[in-house]
Design a protein around this motif. Structure first.
Motif, short mmCIF file in Angstrom:
data_model
loop_
_atom_site.label_atom_id
_atom_site.label_comp_id
_atom_site.label_asym_id
_atom_site.label_seq_id
_atom_site.Cartn_x
_atom_site.Cartn_y
_atom_site.Cartn_z
N ALA A 72 -33.25 -28.90 26.90
CA ALA A 72 -34.51 -28.37 26.00
C ALA A 72 -33.88 -28.08 24.67
N LEU A 73 -32.90 -28.73 24.14
CA LEU A 73 -32.59 -28.58 22.67
C LEU A 73 -33.57 -29.22 21.64
N ASP A 118 -45.40 -17.78 26.38
CA ASP A 118 -44.02 -17.58 26.09
C ASP A 118 -42.84 -18.65 26.95
N ALA A 119 -42.56 -19.44 26.25
CA ALA A 119 -41.67 -20.52 26.97
C ALA A 119 -40.15 -20.17 26.38
N ASP A 120 -40.10 -19.12 25.92
CA ASP A 120 -38.39 -18.57 25.43
C ASP A 120 -38.19 -19.74 24.22
N PHE A 121 -39.17 -20.05 23.47
CA PHE A 121 -38.98 -20.76 22.15
C PHE A 121 -38.30 -19.85 21.25
N GLU A 122 -37.01 -20.50 20.61
CA GLU A 122 -36.28 -19.79 19.79
C GLU A 122 -35.73 -20.60 18.76
N ARG A 123 -35.89 -20.23 17.34
CA ARG A 123 -35.42 -20.94 16.32
C ARG A 123 -33.84 -20.50 16.16
N LEU A 124 -33.26 -21.59 16.09
CA LEU A 124 -31.64 -21.48 15.76
C LEU A 124 -31.04 -22.62 15.01
N PRO A 125 -29.95 -22.32 14.24
CA PRO A 125 -29.16 -23.21 13.65
C PRO A 125 -28.68 -24.33 14.45
N SER A 126 -28.28 -25.59 14.13
CA SER A 126 -27.55 -26.48 14.69
C SER A 126 -26.35 -27.16 14.19
N ILE A 127 -25.32 -27.11 14.71
CA ILE A 127 -24.13 -27.76 14.40
C ILE A 127 -23.71 -29.08 14.73
N PHE A 128 -23.62 -29.91 13.97
CA PHE A 128 -23.21 -31.44 14.47
C PHE A 128 -21.78 -31.57 13.90
N TYR A 129 -20.68 -31.40 14.84
CA TYR A 129 -19.28 -31.25 14.45
C TYR A 129 -18.59 -32.74 14.53
N ALA A 130 -17.31 -32.84 13.94
CA ALA A 130 -16.50 -34.05 13.80
C ALA A 130 -15.68 -33.93 14.73
N SER A 131 -15.64 -34.83 15.89
CA SER A 131 -14.58 -34.78 16.97
C SER A 131 -13.40 -35.48 16.35
N GLN A 178 -33.17 -25.64 10.90
CA GLN A 178 -34.35 -25.94 11.52
C GLN A 178 -34.35 -26.44 12.90
N SER A 179 -33.74 -26.05 13.68
CA SER A 179 -33.60 -26.59 15.11
C SER A 179 -34.01 -25.18 15.78
N ALA A 180 -34.43 -25.56 17.22
CA ALA A 180 -34.87 -24.51 18.00
C ALA A 180 -34.58 -24.82 19.51
N GLN A 181 -34.80 -24.22 20.65
CA GLN A 181 -34.52 -24.33 21.91
C GLN A 181 -35.73 -23.60 22.77
N LEU A 182 -36.02 -24.17 23.89
CA LEU A 182 -37.00 -23.46 24.77
C LEU A 182 -36.73 -23.69 26.20
N ASP A 183 -37.44 -23.25 27.05
CA ASP A 183 -37.59 -23.61 28.60
C ASP A 183 -38.63 -24.51 28.70
N ALA A 184 -38.30 -25.73 28.94
CA ALA A 184 -39.18 -26.96 29.19
C ALA A 184 -40.01 -26.64 30.37
N TYR A 185 -39.25 -26.28 31.66
CA TYR A 185 -40.32 -26.16 32.68
C TYR A 185 -41.29 -25.03 32.53
N LYS A 186 -40.83 -24.13 31.89
CA LYS A 186 -41.95 -23.04 31.65
C LYS A 186 -43.11 -23.50 30.74
#
Length: 403
Positions: A72-73, A118-131, A178-186
């Motif tokens: 659930a990203l 309340d599905a534990d939705f939280e705004r967070l940054p997202s990092i897409f890194y070069a491997s 502008q990313s987020a995460q949550l608990d999809a089941y909840k």
């Protein structure tokens, strides 16, 4: 097929929704949604809020399919980078897809606020890194096209990643806030609870649909127990199990692996608790849940549950090793591990709408790593179409791109 195995964290973290209501007699209604995961829940929400009569059917308990195993990203970034997608489907359509995903994160947040869930939705940054070197070239191209279309993005070098986020990488990364995460089941179970109470939504669990036929008057469904459901429209929101209702195969089945750590001290987590994923394919991805860390990835292109499960220990070791290489100062010890089967498409996009030549059977199939954001988009598009409203996104996400 078993959609997941091991111990998915979400159905340990949350109480199971003990809802048992198999269909025991023939039924007539306006709209039937097949599937009670997060896709079906968002679809039911959109229909209920516009006062369209609907019911939900599922062969399992509510939300115990792929939604129970989702990490659930919520990102506007799609599995296929924008620069590559532009080459596949054209720049205009690719940008529309990315902007739609960006908007859908806010739309999901709005749904949860509107329903007071309340599905534990939280705004967070997202990092897409070069491997690797290939990844360096990719993030340079990706940064350029995202900046051109004013999508949220920052370019960080290797030093900045280490100083700001404790990360040791091959090179730099793209950052968006502008990313987020949550608990999809909840989220799914609570949305259904909300509409059962508010709108008397009917949900029929342990009700397997064996056939679905479109007729000039509507649709006729048959269940495994030989019950008949007659309706005006059907919306298939059953993930890769939607294959039985499609004229041909449109997705590839993929097995993915995930593990969650023991609780750790919050001071030991990386700053901002950013979502993290890499340019390599298959990529790994990292998020937090409270003071636990979730790692996922090491995908395999097969759909055999036995073969998938046999690799669980090996994949766990690989994911742990990759995490320790990336964030060596952050302690990680797996407490729960699981694996699941998901679907992907060549262009990284979902399939939303009717199959060409049909009018009454809609598909809401959020395939790929952006399944939840795609589900929000699909719910909106299909709801609009059922109300006779045009939605310019339907052609970008529709079956027309392959038919």
């Amino acid at each position: 097929m078993d959609l997941h195995s091991g111990l998915p964290y979400w159905i340990i973290k949350n109480p199971l929704f003990d809802y048992y209501n198999p269909l025991k007699k023939d039924l007539e209604t306006d709209i039937v949604i097949i599937g009670s995961g997060i896709t079906g829940a968002l679809m039911a929400h959109e229909l209920c809020r516009t006062e369209l009569e609907c019911c939900v059917v599922d062969k399992r308990s509510i939300a115990t399919g792929s939604s129970a195993a989702s990490t659930a990203l919520l990102q506007y970034e799609i599995d296929v980078p924008l620069c590559r997608m532009a080459e596949q489907i054209g720049e205009k359509n690719a940008v529309t897809a990315y902007r739609s995903c960006l908007q859908s994160i806010s739309d999901i947040e709005a749904v949860l606020k509107e329903t007071d869930i309340d599905a534990d939705f939280e705004r967070l940054p997202s990092i897409f890194y070069a491997s690797d070197e290939k990844g360096v070239k990719l993030i340079e191209r990706e940064y350029e096209i995202r900046k051109r279309y004013e999508l949220p993005v920052e370019l960080l070098n290797k030093g900045e990643l280490h100083k700001r986020y404790k990360m040791r990488t091959y090179a730099g990364a793209l950052l968006n806030r502008q990313s987020a995460q949550l608990d999809a089941y909840k989220a799914a179970t609570q949305l259904f609870r909300y509409h059962i109470k508010k709108d008397h939504l009917q949900i029929f669990t342990y009700t397997k649909i064996s056939s679905c036929e479109e007729t000039p008057q509507g649709c006729r469904l048959k269940t495994k127990d030989d019950r008949t459901i007659r309706c005006k429209y059907v919306i298939v929101a059953a993930g890769f199990e939607a294959g039985q209702f499609l004229p041909e195969k449109v997705m590839k089945l993929t097995s993915t692996y995930a593990l969650i750590s023991h609780p750790i001290d919050n001071k030991d987590l990386w700053p901002e608790h950013s979502l993290i994923w890499e340019t390599a394919e298959p990529y790994i991805y990292v998020r937090t849940s409270g003071n636990r860390i979730i790692i996922g990835g090491e995908d395999e292109d097969f759909n055999n549950p036995e073969a998938r499960d046999e690799l669980l220990r090996e994949k766990t070791e690989k994911l742990e090793k990759k995490f320790h290489t990336l964030l060596p100062s952050v302690p990680f010890k797996a407490e729960m591990i699981w694996c699941g089967t998901f679907s992907t498409t060549k262009d990284g996009l979902p399939f939303i709408g009717t199959w060409p030549g049909t009018e009454r059977i809609f598909f809401d199939l959020g395939y790929g790593g952006n399944g939840i954001t795609f589900s929000m988009i699909g719910a909106q598009i299909i709801s609009n179409l059922l109300q006779g409203k045009e939605d310019e996104r339907k052609d970008v996400f529709g079956f027309g791109r392959i038919c």
